[in-house]
Design a protein around this motif. Sequence first.
Motif, mmCIF file in Angstrom:
data_model
loop_
_atom_site.group_PDB
_atom_site.id
_atom_site.type_symbol
_atom_site.label_atom_id
_atom_site.label_comp_id
_atom_site.label_asym_id
_atom_site.label_seq_id
_atom_site.Cartn_x
_atom_site.Cartn_y
_atom_site.Cartn_z
ATOM 1 N N ALA A 137 -12.608 -10.951 -6.090
ATOM 2 C CA ALA A 137 -11.717 -9.852 -6.414
ATOM 3 C C ALA A 137 -11.023 -9.347 -5.169
ATOM 4 N N SER A 138 -9.820 -8.856 -5.364
ATOM 5 C CA SER A 138 -9.069 -8.283 -4.259
ATOM 6 C C SER A 138 -9.757 -7.009 -3.780
ATOM 7 N N GLN A 172 0.070 -6.667 0.521
ATOM 8 C CA GLN A 172 -1.172 -7.241 0.022
ATOM 9 C C GLN A 172 -1.205 -8.733 0.326
ATOM 10 N N THR A 173 -2.318 -9.194 0.866
ATOM 11 C CA THR A 173 -2.485 -10.627 1.094
ATOM 12 C C THR A 173 -3.429 -11.173 0.039
ATOM 13 N N ASP A 174 -3.199 -12.377 -0.360
ATOM 14 C CA ASP A 174 -4.037 -12.977 -1.399
ATOM 15 C C ASP A 174 -5.471 -13.132 -0.889
ATOM 16 N N PRO A 175 -6.415 -12.647 -1.656
ATOM 17 C CA PRO A 175 -7.813 -12.819 -1.245
ATOM 18 C C PRO A 175 -8.202 -14.292 -1.299
ATOM 19 N N TRP A 211 -8.264 -4.619 -2.554
ATOM 20 C CA TRP A 211 -7.314 -3.537 -2.785
ATOM 21 C C TRP A 211 -7.705 -2.773 -4.035
ATOM 22 N N CYS A 250 -4.667 -0.136 0.225
ATOM 23 C CA CYS A 250 -5.231 -1.227 0.999
ATOM 24 C C CYS A 250 -6.655 -0.859 1.432
ATOM 25 N N CYS A 273 0.852 -1.189 0.000
ATOM 26 C CA CYS A 273 0.000 0.000 0.000
ATOM 27 C C CYS A 273 0.888 1.238 0.000
#
Length: 105
Positions: free
Chosen positions: A17-18, A10-13, A20, A33, A3
């Motif tokens: 969709a993310s 960033q963490t994997d969703p 972010w 973020c 961010c």
Amino acid sequence: MPCYRCGARQTDPVRGASPWKRGVHSQAQVLICPDCQHAHDLRLDTCASCGSTALICRLGEVECRTCHAVRPAERSAGPPEIPDGLADEVAAALSRVLGRLTSQS
Ligand SMILES: [Zn+2]
Ligand SMILES: [Zn+2]
């Protein structure tokens, strides 16, 4: 890419969709973020046509994903140009030094 505002990674969703968000800050593509999306000091670049912050920064241009307006990036990624006056000063100083060297010999 972390961010741009708080530096969170960033963490994997898990799925879908993310959360972010992509944006453009100082004409650079950044990620925001989920926490920082609610901040009031994001200062993201906005589209000159519609005011949207959903922009994509590409090489040399910024495109709005809302209205598809494209504008050139104001600053190039290259090295800063040397002002003409400075180059002249350097050339004059160099010729003085070189002139002194040649007169001594
Ligand atoms: Zn953040
Ligand atoms: Zn727009």
